[in-house]
Design an enzyme around this catalytic site. Sequence first.
Site, PDB file in Angstrom:
ATOM      1  N   CYS A  28     -15.077  -8.347 109.756  1.00  0.00           N
ATOM      2  CA  CYS A  28     -15.172  -6.908 109.467  1.00  0.00           C
ATOM      3  C   CYS A  28     -16.331  -6.262 110.217  1.00  0.00           C
ATOM      4  CB  CYS A  28     -15.268  -6.647 107.973  1.00  0.00           C
ATOM      5  SG  CYS A  28     -16.727  -7.358 107.215  1.00  0.00           S
ATOM      6  N   GLU A  77     -22.802 -13.491 107.444  1.00  0.00           N
ATOM      7  CA  GLU A  77     -23.532 -12.611 108.364  1.00  0.00           C
ATOM      8  C   GLU A  77     -24.974 -13.060 108.558  1.00  0.00           C
ATOM      9  OE1 GLU A  77     -23.439  -8.574 106.887  1.00  0.00           O
ATOM     10  OE2 GLU A  77     -23.777  -9.189 104.820  1.00  0.00           O
ATOM     11  N   ARG A  84     -30.997  -4.503 114.868  1.00  0.00           N
ATOM     12  CA  ARG A  84     -29.844  -3.687 115.275  1.00  0.00           C
ATOM     13  C   ARG A  84     -30.144  -2.194 115.242  1.00  0.00           C
ATOM     14  NH1 ARG A  84     -25.750  -4.676 110.125  1.00  0.00           N
ATOM     15  NH2 ARG A  84     -24.702  -2.790 110.776  1.00  0.00           N
ATOM     16  N   ASN A 120     -22.124  -7.749 112.877  1.00  0.00           N
ATOM     17  CA  ASN A 120     -23.261  -6.869 113.205  1.00  0.00           C
ATOM     18  C   ASN A 120     -24.568  -7.536 112.789  1.00  0.00           C
ATOM     19  OD1 ASN A 120     -21.151  -5.101 113.717  1.00  0.00           O
ATOM     20  ND2 ASN A 120     -21.341  -4.060 111.771  1.00  0.00           N
ATOM     21  N   ASP A 121     -24.597  -7.991 111.546  1.00  0.00           N
ATOM     22  CA  ASP A 121     -25.824  -8.657 111.085  1.00  0.00           C
ATOM     23  C   ASP A 121     -25.945 -10.056 111.662  1.00  0.00           C
ATOM     24  OD1 ASP A 121     -27.398  -6.902 109.520  1.00  0.00           O
ATOM     25  OD2 ASP A 121     -25.785  -6.865 108.056  1.00  0.00           O
ATOM     26  N   ARG A 140     -17.534  -0.232 102.229  1.00  0.00           N
ATOM     27  CA  ARG A 140     -19.006  -0.289 102.115  1.00  0.00           C
ATOM     28  C   ARG A 140     -19.423   0.613 100.954  1.00  0.00           C
ATOM     29  NH1 ARG A 140     -18.678  -0.496 108.049  1.00  0.00           N
ATOM     30  NH2 ARG A 140     -20.042  -2.122 108.854  1.00  0.00           N
ATOM     31  N   HIS A 191     -26.257   1.845 111.190  1.00  0.00           N
ATOM     32  CA  HIS A 191     -25.202   2.294 110.281  1.00  0.00           C
ATOM     33  C   HIS A 191     -24.776   3.729 110.562  1.00  0.00           C
ATOM     34  CE1 HIS A 191     -26.140  -1.422 108.163  1.00  0.00           C
ATOM     35  NE2 HIS A 191     -24.854  -1.368 107.880  1.00  0.00           N
ATOM     36  N   ARG A 221     -16.782  -4.431  98.945  1.00  0.00           N
ATOM     37  CA  ARG A 221     -18.032  -5.180  99.086  1.00  0.00           C
ATOM     38  C   ARG A 221     -19.054  -4.552  98.155  1.00  0.00           C
ATOM     39  NH1 ARG A 221     -21.308  -5.160 104.623  1.00  0.00           N
ATOM     40  NH2 ARG A 221     -21.947  -3.113 103.904  1.00  0.00           N
TER      41      ARG A 221
HETATM   42  C1  PEP Z   1     -21.848  -6.585 109.431  1.00  0.00           C
HETATM   43  O1  PEP Z   1     -23.039  -6.883 109.282  1.00  0.00           O
HETATM   44  O2  PEP Z   1     -21.185  -6.930 110.427  1.00  0.00           O
HETATM   45  C2  PEP Z   1     -21.159  -5.795 108.399  1.00  0.00           C
HETATM   46  C3  PEP Z   1     -19.866  -5.597 108.436  1.00  0.00           C
HETATM   47  O3  PEP Z   1     -21.924  -5.215 107.446  1.00  0.00           O
HETATM   48  P1  PEP Z   1     -22.846  -3.929 107.712  1.00  0.00           P
HETATM   49  O4  PEP Z   1     -22.540  -3.402 109.098  1.00  0.00           O
HETATM   50  O5  PEP Z   1     -22.529  -2.937 106.657  1.00  0.00           O
HETATM   51  O6  PEP Z   1     -24.214  -4.474 107.590  1.00  0.00           O
HETATM   52 MG    MG Z   2     -23.930  -6.579 107.360  1.00  0.00          MG
END
Ligand code: PEP
Ligand code: MG
Length: 548
Positions: free
Chosen positions: A500, A429, A463, A452-453, A294, A187, A330
């Site tokens: 996203c 996700e 990650r 991402n998740d 976020r 993050h 979110r």
């Molecule tokens: C993701 O997981 O792709 C996402 C957009 O949420 P975050 O990166 O905040 O976990």
């Molecule tokens: Mg996520």
Amino acid sequence: MLKLKGKGACPGIAVGIISYFGSSAPEITFKNINDADAELERVEKAKNTAKEQLLEMYEKALPRLGKESAEIFQIQCALIDDLDYNKAIINMITSQKVNAEYAVAVAADNFAAMLSAMEDDYMCARSTDVKDVSQRMIRCLSGSGEKNFYDGKRIICAYDLTPSETFRMNRDNVLAFVTARGSSQSHTAILSRIMGIPSVIGIGRELTPECDGKLAVVDGVEGIIYIDPTPQVLEEAEKKRADAKRRQQLAGEFIGVETATKDGKTIPINANISSVSDLETAIKNDAEGVGLFRTEFLFLECGELPSEDVQFEVYKYAAQTLNGKTLTIRTIDIGSDKRSDCISVEHEENPALGYRGIRICLDREDIFKTQLRAIFRASAFGKIDVMFPMIISLKEVRQIKEIISEVKNELRIMNEKFDENIGFGIMIETPAAVMISDILAKEVDFFSIGSNDLTQYTLAIDRTNPNVEKFCDPYHEAIKRMIKLTVDNAHSAGKKVKICGDLGGDPNMTEWLIRAGIDEISISPADILEMRKRISEIDLSEAEETVS
Ligand code: PEP
Ligand code: MG
């Protein structure tokens, strides 16, 4: 000149002076001492210096963060004088004859553990402050004071930065981030992209505090920092900067243009934001809305839970600023690498698979309902959609719906206005959500893919762990199939699918995503116009480009 190579996490070139950020935990060495009085005197001196620093930070943060957030420095100042904490330090030095650094560290650990075991959220939150304060005192004891980040633009170098450390920095004063550790999907890296600040991660141990005060060039594309650059490197950096500016100017021609492929398929591009201060870049770059707010960063910034009214004002301001464009909020995704001082999560061996996101919200209805009330009240002032992170089951979605209906009833009783038709979406996700996306699609207005998740959970690659980043293939066939399955299931139910996660901003994937049927994309605000330009060059009637 010293050339250090890492990985680019946000493109861009920066030239400037380095400030080495030393807030990461200092190393503590244990020593037996003979002169306890001299050690106690050192503690007193360190306490006074730490208090002076905190009061200075309070004064400087006040106009920028407001009273509520700046107060954290006053609270930490008071903790330094806490009687029990001080008694424990004195006891260790006088009876166990240990050095001041060690006594401060152990006393703080014990004090913090006691606070975090308390039921009271406020006291729990103080446990992180105790650790912060003790680290500050240890730095004062070792003479490595903290830099003042409010005086001029700097390249911030650090061993590592937590998301909250990154978020709390005054972005106007940061030219670039460079860290010894870090991974590109953490993050912290994501925040730097949202802020549009060039960043390089994973430099390794060669990036040391000795670079502090030196001139450097950071190349966020190549993932390189040049410390004490040669005139030739500086000249090259200037050229690259001019090129980037030219590219931006070219993309500027796409302001006010609807995003569409050459053959006419429209794909709205929204902005990912982590605070209302990102809205300026989003609007400047002509975002068609906000696809992901976020909100957890609001909770990372404050020392205590933001009240319903504080949240309401933030969401209302964002909705009004977007002037009719959709704001997708979110609900909080606290946990894993996003630790909040005000929602305590016990130490976990496996935080990415732990207590996180919707799991916390469904457990802590008080926090969840407060946020939902604030979101719904704000929906009377602009177009808002709400979505929920980390969904794995139909049961969770049904539970959320029940809570929403209770919140709506409460608002009706209180005569509060809100939008009855606020859009209801969930993040896709987790592989579980993908596999039951046919069932979930019937329950929602839209899906938003959190790549991402989804990548982390599909490939079983943490990650945030730089040691396994090299095993991560963002274009893995499994991820593509997951995305395709989600899109097909959503479309069969007549629902939209947005993305996203960062894959949505990866130009190598744009065409593939559009061909897969993604309806909307949400990316870092600064990248919107270049993405719009890229999409305008795609012709879906031509043969498909392959991504591997
Ligand atoms: C993701 O997981 O792709 C996402 C957009 O949420 P975050 O990166 O905040 O976990
Ligand atoms: Mg996520």
